[in-house]
Each structure stands twice: as structure tokens, then as C-alpha cells.
Design an enzyme around this catalytic site. Sequence first.
Site, PDB file in Angstrom:
ATOM      1  N   GLY A   1       0.002  13.929  -2.812  1.00  0.00           N
ATOM      2  CA  GLY A   1      -1.448  13.763  -2.797  1.00  0.00           C
ATOM      3  C   GLY A   1      -1.788  12.557  -3.654  1.00  0.00           C
ATOM      4  O   GLY A   1      -0.949  12.073  -4.419  1.00  0.00           O
TER       5      GLY A   1
ATOM      6  N   ASP B   1       0.806  -1.227   0.000  1.00  0.00           N
ATOM      7  CA  ASP B   1       0.000   0.000   0.000  1.00  0.00           C
ATOM      8  C   ASP B   1       0.835   1.270   0.000  1.00  0.00           C
ATOM      9  O   ASP B   1       0.409   2.308   0.517  1.00  0.00           O
ATOM     10  CB  ASP B   1      -0.965   0.017   1.212  1.00  0.00           C
ATOM     11  CG  ASP B   1      -1.892  -1.167   1.218  1.00  0.00           C
ATOM     12  OD1 ASP B   1      -2.219  -1.671   0.128  1.00  0.00           O
ATOM     13  OD2 ASP B   1      -2.293  -1.605   2.316  1.00  0.00           O
ATOM     14  N   GLU B   2       2.001   1.203  -0.592  1.00  0.00           N
ATOM     15  CA  GLU B   2       2.881   2.370  -0.613  1.00  0.00           C
ATOM     16  C   GLU B   2       2.390   3.422  -1.614  1.00  0.00           C
ATOM     17  O   GLU B   2       2.791   4.597  -1.530  1.00  0.00           O
ATOM     18  CB  GLU B   2       4.315   1.955  -0.982  1.00  0.00           C
ATOM     19  CG  GLU B   2       5.004   1.045   0.030  1.00  0.00           C
ATOM     20  CD  GLU B   2       4.742  -0.440  -0.233  1.00  0.00           C
ATOM     21  OE1 GLU B   2       3.880  -0.761  -1.091  1.00  0.00           O
ATOM     22  OE2 GLU B   2       5.396  -1.265   0.423  1.00  0.00           O
TER      23      GLU B   2
ATOM     24  N   ARG C   1       2.466 -28.581  -7.136  1.00  0.00           N
ATOM     25  CA  ARG C   1       2.292 -29.151  -8.484  1.00  0.00           C
ATOM     26  C   ARG C   1       0.911 -29.772  -8.695  1.00  0.00           C
ATOM     27  O   ARG C   1       0.754 -30.791  -9.344  1.00  0.00           O
ATOM     28  CB  ARG C   1       3.423 -30.142  -8.794  1.00  0.00           C
ATOM     29  CG  ARG C   1       4.761 -29.427  -8.825  1.00  0.00           C
ATOM     30  CD  ARG C   1       5.913 -30.319  -8.587  1.00  0.00           C
ATOM     31  NE  ARG C   1       5.865 -30.901  -7.259  1.00  0.00           N
ATOM     32  CZ  ARG C   1       6.739 -31.787  -6.809  1.00  0.00           C
ATOM     33  NH1 ARG C   1       7.709 -32.204  -7.584  1.00  0.00           N
ATOM     34  NH2 ARG C   1       6.648 -32.262  -5.586  1.00  0.00           N
TER      35      ARG C   1
ATOM     36  N   GLY D   1      -4.617  -4.163  -3.771  1.00  0.00           N
ATOM     37  CA  GLY D   1      -5.586  -3.119  -4.092  1.00  0.00           C
ATOM     38  C   GLY D   1      -4.783  -1.891  -4.467  1.00  0.00           C
ATOM     39  O   GLY D   1      -4.129  -1.308  -3.618  1.00  0.00           O
ATOM     40  N   HIS D   2      -4.773  -1.557  -5.741  1.00  0.00           N
ATOM     41  CA  HIS D   2      -3.952  -0.443  -6.222  1.00  0.00           C
ATOM     42  C   HIS D   2      -4.869   0.705  -6.637  1.00  0.00           C
ATOM     43  O   HIS D   2      -5.691   0.552  -7.541  1.00  0.00           O
ATOM     44  CB  HIS D   2      -3.068  -0.897  -7.389  1.00  0.00           C
ATOM     45  CG  HIS D   2      -2.045  -1.919  -6.982  1.00  0.00           C
ATOM     46  ND1 HIS D   2      -1.129  -2.455  -7.843  1.00  0.00           N
ATOM     47  CD2 HIS D   2      -1.779  -2.475  -5.772  1.00  0.00           C
ATOM     48  CE1 HIS D   2      -0.351  -3.310  -7.188  1.00  0.00           C
ATOM     49  NE2 HIS D   2      -0.744  -3.341  -5.924  1.00  0.00           N
TER      50      HIS D   2
ATOM     51  N   LYS E   1       1.811   2.141  -5.140  1.00  0.00           N
ATOM     52  CA  LYS E   1       2.352   1.599  -6.396  1.00  0.00           C
ATOM     53  C   LYS E   1       1.440   1.920  -7.586  1.00  0.00           C
ATOM     54  O   LYS E   1       1.914   2.322  -8.648  1.00  0.00           O
ATOM     55  CB  LYS E   1       2.513   0.068  -6.271  1.00  0.00           C
ATOM     56  CG  LYS E   1       3.503  -0.340  -5.191  1.00  0.00           C
ATOM     57  CD  LYS E   1       3.536  -1.842  -4.976  1.00  0.00           C
ATOM     58  CE  LYS E   1       2.303  -2.427  -4.338  1.00  0.00           C
ATOM     59  NZ  LYS E   1       2.082  -2.018  -2.923  1.00  0.00           N
TER      60      LYS E   1
ATOM     61  N   THR F   1      -9.690  -4.663   1.678  1.00  0.00           N
ATOM     62  CA  THR F   1     -10.531  -5.186   2.753  1.00  0.00           C
ATOM     63  C   THR F   1     -11.186  -4.080   3.599  1.00  0.00           C
ATOM     64  O   THR F   1     -12.045  -4.386   4.420  1.00  0.00           O
ATOM     65  CB  THR F   1      -9.686  -6.063   3.706  1.00  0.00           C
ATOM     66  OG1 THR F   1      -8.620  -5.248   4.219  1.00  0.00           O
ATOM     67  CG2 THR F   1      -9.103  -7.269   2.994  1.00  0.00           C
TER      68      THR F   1
ATOM     69  N   GLN G   1       1.911  -6.053  -3.137  1.00  0.00           N
ATOM     70  CA  GLN G   1       2.367  -6.160  -1.747  1.00  0.00           C
ATOM     71  C   GLN G   1       3.653  -5.337  -1.561  1.00  0.00           C
ATOM     72  O   GLN G   1       3.817  -4.335  -2.243  1.00  0.00           O
ATOM     73  CB  GLN G   1       2.565  -7.630  -1.325  1.00  0.00           C
ATOM     74  CG  GLN G   1       1.269  -8.403  -1.191  1.00  0.00           C
ATOM     75  CD  GLN G   1       0.698  -8.881  -2.511  1.00  0.00           C
ATOM     76  OE1 GLN G   1       1.349  -9.565  -3.267  1.00  0.00           O
ATOM     77  NE2 GLN G   1      -0.534  -8.535  -2.807  1.00  0.00           N
TER      78      GLN G   1
ATOM     79  N   SER H   1       5.606  12.374  -3.945  1.00  0.00           N
ATOM     80  CA  SER H   1       4.158  12.427  -4.108  1.00  0.00           C
ATOM     81  C   SER H   1       3.545  13.235  -2.965  1.00  0.00           C
ATOM     82  O   SER H   1       3.867  13.028  -1.800  1.00  0.00           O
ATOM     83  CB  SER H   1       3.602  11.000  -4.125  1.00  0.00           C
ATOM     84  OG  SER H   1       2.202  11.013  -4.216  1.00  0.00           O
TER      85      SER H   1
END
Length: 427
Positions: A413, A13-14, A143, A40-41, A16, A300, A223, A411
Amino acid sequence: MKADVLLGLQWGDEGKGKIVDVLTPKYNVIARFQGGPNAGHTLIFDGKKHVLHTIPSGIFRDNTLNVVGNGVVVDPVIFKKEIDALFERGVDPTKSLVISRKAHLIMPTHGLLDAASEQAKGKAKIGSTLKGIGPTYMDKTGRNGLRVGDIESPHFKERYEALRAKHVRMLKQYPEYSYDLSQYEDAWLAAVESLKNFKLIDSEHVLNNALNDGHGILAEGAQGTMLDIDFGTYPYVTSSNTITAGACTGLGVAPNKIGEVFGIFKAYCTRVGSGPFPTELEDATGEKLREAGMEFGATTGRPRRCGWLDLPQLKYAVMVNGVTQLCMMKADVLGEFDEIQVCTHYMHNGEKIDYLPYGINPDEVQPVYETFEGWPGDLTGLRKVENIPASLMSYVRMIEDVVGVKVSILSVGPDREQTLLLNPDLA
Ligand code: GDP
Ligand code: IMO
Ligand code: MG
């Protein structure tokens, strides 16, 4: 040409999605290489917000091919919902989105196994997103898995049923867990059919041919480094390699074909789910960070745990990823504070250390902080590098000095426009 990689240096959650979207016009191809709908991007532009889970964050830009790589795990139901949401936004992804035949399929029973395992762990639960990620990667390495390419086979249904039966047997180990599989199965099988609207490709060929033809590729991570299966805070991690090496295995791009590595970090830290987090603030300051940063999970909705920037952790992430350029996110959020704390070292067995040791539980490391001058005020209107407050610039320089890599993007905002390019080559 070489493929560039963009990935998270903390616990996910940086930001990306935002930066992939910003950089997409420089590339021909955006390729997700691991993870699945646990991601979640968030992208915000033209006053609208959009959250992507499986689909690469280049999807809103014209003339970009978006590849779901072999290292990704795909839940057809969630994928279909994402597609429907794109159509609602007026974006038709059928031509610009392709899926690797070697990507694995998340089955309804993978989600059930995830939930049953978490329930059985009780207090020791991982805090999984319950999207079936762990069980799907277990079937991959065991497998047993079903791959996207299998949906083209006349034996698909048989193979699905055999694996489902195995999962049902496994679920018997959790007698306290009750479930109703029939509720999910029809929708899943229908969603599998709709996957066929997309071109299924042998993505390793497509990507290497693209590089040979001089086309730019940006590999999009999901992630973050501290959730990596090998280098994260095991066992409180996800089930894939989130680091740069994961882009090689998750796309079939050789290590000597990797170019720039963009490492993204927040100006502070967050984590969602269980596991150690040395700089976590379980107090009013943590609450202030959560509110100012709107730190609630994009997948979530769970509140994210918040804390100060952790330099030994960041240095570790830069090392294992071979980061060549940094992106510092959410500088505006720290505008709420007059003074900012940064963890520069840990106390570890009575010794002051500046690296990440094997264990980072509270009894193993205690953060040592230094105080830095803040940049109180609203930064969200900042657009020019020359107007960056001096105290923010010295915060950036301090981080660059410690980790040995320059900050290329700042960044201020969530919107696409709220981005300052410190590296003139990116302009
Ligand atoms: P990802 O998973 O790394 O793509 O990040 P997420 O989308 O899960 O979480 C990042 C959150 O921060 C999203 O809500 C973004 O809209 C938001 N965001 C990204 N960059 C900035 C920023 O510089 N400032 C602020 N205030 N919010 C940001
Ligand atoms: P993006 O790509 C933040 C966390 C979960 C849990 C652990 C394992 O948006 O940065 P899993 O469902 O993978 O078995 O959960 O990993 N987690 C994330 N945290 N951002 C993510 O993705 C995450 N994906 C998984 O909260 O602690
Ligand atoms: Mg996210």
C-alpha cells in the site's frame, strides 16, 4: 562507511520516495544524485500525501541532512514551490536541506527549448515532462551551463543573460513555436534569490567526510533504469545516468565506497511517455491495472501505460546496477487478479531468449508469458511476514530465483506503514 543507493529498476515511478522515507531513520544523510523536477516522489504518512520533485525524500524525518547533489538539475521556481509546500506542512527545511554548488540550474529558456523540440518532433516526441531537463543537461555536457554556485558570483546576471540570448537564438530554429519569456523570467530571478536561504555546499567533501566519520548515506535515484541515457530505451529516455554509476558521478562518491544497492520494482510494470514497452497491455486488463494502481503521473498527471512484469528487463536492470537487495512494490494492486502473467522470455528473430537485446520494439521482441496463481483479496492491511499469502510468497521466490537477488522489502500500500521487511537486518 559506504553509501547505499536506492533506485528504480523499471521506467520510473516504482515507489522510490516511499521506500526512501521508510529507510531514512537508518541513515544520517539522504542525497539525490541525478534528475530534477521531472521526478515526482510520493510519500504518504499520517493520512497525508506529499509529492517531492527535487528535494530528497528524507526531508520529513528529524536529524537527517538532505543533499541535492551535483548531478541534479534544479529549477529554482519549482524548488521554491516545494519549499513553500513543506512550510505549509509545518516542516522548516532551511537547516536540513543543502544544495551542491555544482548542481546545474534549469533556466526558463530550457523549458521553452524542451517544449519547442517536443513540438517539432510531432509523433516521434519523447513524451518529456517539459521541465527543461534535456536542454539543461545538454548545456552541462556542452560546457555552457549555469551552476548553483554561480549565483554567488557578481557576474551571475551577465552570464544568465548571455546564455538566455543563446537560447533565444536557438529557439528561432522553431518558427512554429511561440512563447512569452517575460512571463517566467521575474519569478525565476526571484526564486534564484531565495535559493540563497539554503546552505550551498561542496557536496563531494561533505559526503566523503560524512562517510569517513561513520555516518550513513542513502543515495536516492530518480526515474528508472530503462530511462537511463546509456542503458534505457534510447532515445526514449531521460538525459542522465539513472543507474548506480550515476550515484558516483552525481555525488562524488567513488565506486569502491558504494555499499548496498536497493533496486525497486513494481509487481507489474508501468511507463509514462513514449517508447517501447514490451509487456504493455492496451486492453481492459491494462485499464484494470491503471485503475487499481491509480497509475497517473505524480508530476504531470498523465495516465501511465501499464503491463505485466518483465523478467528479462528486470534481470538487465539488476545487472547494470549491481543490485544487492530488491524491494517489490504494489503487491496489493495485483490482489485484483485471480491469475497473473509474467514475461519470462522474449521471442527475438525466431529465437526464445531470456535477456534484453539491443532493440525491444514490437517488431524486435514479442513477450512470452507464464501464468502464475494470484492472491485475490485486499492485502493493504497485511503487516506480518508470516501472514503473506503463499501464492504471493511463491511469486516473490520465483522472481528471486530468476534475477538472483533476494526481495528485502514488500510493499502492500502507499502508506509508510504498509511495508513488510523480509530482510530482518532492515527491521
Ligand atoms: P517514485 O517516483 O518512484 O517515488 O514513485 P511515484 O510516487 O511517482 O509513484 C508511486 C505511486 O504508487 C505513488 O502514488 C505511491 O503513493 C504509490 N505506492 C507506492 N507503493 C505502493 C504500494 O505498495 N501499493 C500501492 N497501492 N501504491 C503504492
Ligand atoms: P520518477 O523519479 C517516470 C520520463 C518522461 C519521458 C522521459 C523523458 O518520479 O520515477 P524528461 O522530462 O526527463 O526529459 O522525460 O522520461 N520520465 C519519467 N517517468 N518517472 C519519472 O521520474 C520520470 N522522469 C522522466 O515521461 O518519457
Ligand atoms: Mg514518480
